[in-house]
Motif scaffolding. Sequence first.
Motif, PDB file in Angstrom:
ATOM      1  N   VAL A  58       3.212 -59.890  15.956  1.00  0.00           N
ATOM      2  CA  VAL A  58       2.864 -59.661  14.549  1.00  0.00           C
ATOM      3  C   VAL A  58       1.732 -58.635  14.514  1.00  0.00           C
ATOM      4  O   VAL A  58       0.757 -58.753  15.250  1.00  0.00           O
ATOM      5  N   THR A  59       1.899 -57.652  13.668  1.00  0.00           N
ATOM      6  CA  THR A  59       0.852 -56.646  13.500  1.00  0.00           C
ATOM      7  C   THR A  59       0.317 -56.752  12.078  1.00  0.00           C
ATOM      8  O   THR A  59       1.090 -56.776  11.121  1.00  0.00           O
ATOM      9  N   LEU A  60      -0.979 -56.877  11.961  1.00  0.00           N
ATOM     10  CA  LEU A  60      -1.583 -56.996  10.631  1.00  0.00           C
ATOM     11  C   LEU A  60      -2.930 -56.274  10.629  1.00  0.00           C
ATOM     12  O   LEU A  60      -3.470 -55.940  11.696  1.00  0.00           O
ATOM     13  N   THR A  61      -3.443 -56.031   9.442  1.00  0.00           N
ATOM     14  CA  THR A  61      -4.785 -55.461   9.343  1.00  0.00           C
ATOM     15  C   THR A  61      -5.715 -56.600   8.976  1.00  0.00           C
ATOM     16  O   THR A  61      -5.618 -57.165   7.882  1.00  0.00           O
ATOM     17  N   LEU A  62      -6.574 -56.954   9.911  1.00  0.00           N
ATOM     18  CA  LEU A  62      -7.473 -58.094   9.706  1.00  0.00           C
ATOM     19  C   LEU A  62      -8.894 -57.582   9.509  1.00  0.00           C
ATOM     20  O   LEU A  62      -9.464 -56.958  10.407  1.00  0.00           O
ATOM     21  N   GLU A 120       4.675 -64.361   8.503  1.00  0.00           N
ATOM     22  CA  GLU A 120       4.719 -63.833   7.129  1.00  0.00           C
ATOM     23  C   GLU A 120       3.642 -62.788   6.902  1.00  0.00           C
ATOM     24  O   GLU A 120       3.703 -62.035   5.938  1.00  0.00           O
ATOM     25  N   ALA A 121       2.629 -62.792   7.759  1.00  0.00           N
ATOM     26  CA  ALA A 121       1.517 -61.843   7.583  1.00  0.00           C
ATOM     27  C   ALA A 121       1.821 -60.471   8.186  1.00  0.00           C
ATOM     28  O   ALA A 121       0.987 -59.573   8.103  1.00  0.00           O
ATOM     29  N   GLU A 122       2.996 -60.337   8.784  1.00  0.00           N
ATOM     30  CA  GLU A 122       3.376 -59.055   9.382  1.00  0.00           C
ATOM     31  C   GLU A 122       3.200 -57.909   8.361  1.00  0.00           C
ATOM     32  O   GLU A 122       3.682 -57.983   7.233  1.00  0.00           O
ATOM     33  N   GLY A 123       2.456 -56.906   8.767  1.00  0.00           N
ATOM     34  CA  GLY A 123       2.296 -55.711   7.931  1.00  0.00           C
ATOM     35  C   GLY A 123       1.366 -55.870   6.747  1.00  0.00           C
ATOM     36  O   GLY A 123       1.253 -54.960   5.927  1.00  0.00           O
TER      37      GLY A 123
END
Length: 213
Positions: A58-62, A120-123
Motif C-alpha cells: 500500500v502506498t499512501l501519503t502520511l 483502502e488507504a491506497e493512494g
Amino acid sequence: MKKRIEPEEDKIKRGLTRRQFLTTMGAGAAAVAVSGKQKARAAEDAAQVKSADEKTRVTLTLNGRRRRVMVEPRWSLLFVLRERLGMTGTKVGCERGECGACTVLINDVPRYACMTLAIEAEGTKVTTLEGLMKGEELGPVQQAFAEEDAFQCGYCTPGQIMAIEGLLRATPNPSSDQISAAMAGNLCRCGTYTHIFKAARRAAQLKQKAGGA
Ligand code: FES
C-alpha cells in the motif's frame, strides 16, 4: 411366462429389499457427492486463508510524506499506523467504530482508522495527530485544547483533535450546531464536552489568525 414373485423370506434372507438397496445406494452416492463438494469447499477455504495472509503493498501519503508498507488485506489502518508506521498518537479504543479515539483524516475527512482497512488507504492522504505538529510546535487545534484545558485523562483527545481539525478544514468558521454534529462520533468518558466545544471555537480563531493553517 409367469413372473416369479419373490417370497418375503427370500428378501429377508438376502438382507435388503430392492427399495432398501436403492435407498442405501442413493444415500451413498449423495454422501460421495457431498463429501466431494465439502472437499472442494475446504480447498477453496484453504486458498482463501492463504490469500488472507498474503501481503500486499500500500502506498499512501502520511503526514505529507510518501510511505510504502506491506499489509495483510485484513489489517485495519489503525493497526498499520500504530504497529507498522509508528504513529502511536492514533489511539486504540473500542475498535468497533463507537468511541472515535482512532480518528484520523483521510483526504482531509475524519475517519475511524479502526473501521478502515489499510488497503483502502491506497493512494490517499492520511493525517494523524503527529502531522499537526510543526516541529516541536503545536498545531492550532492542539494549542486550543491546551489553552481551554479540554481534557482530563487525555485518552480520547487525539481523536477529538482530529475530528475538529477535519471540521475546520472544511468549515473554517463553524456554528455550534456544526461543531456538535462534527463531534457526535467522539466520546469523552471524563465528560469534558464543554471545554472541547470551547477548544473548537478557539481553534477556529487560531487557525484564522495563522491564515487557515
Ligand atoms: Fe475506533 Fe473506537 S477505536 S472508534
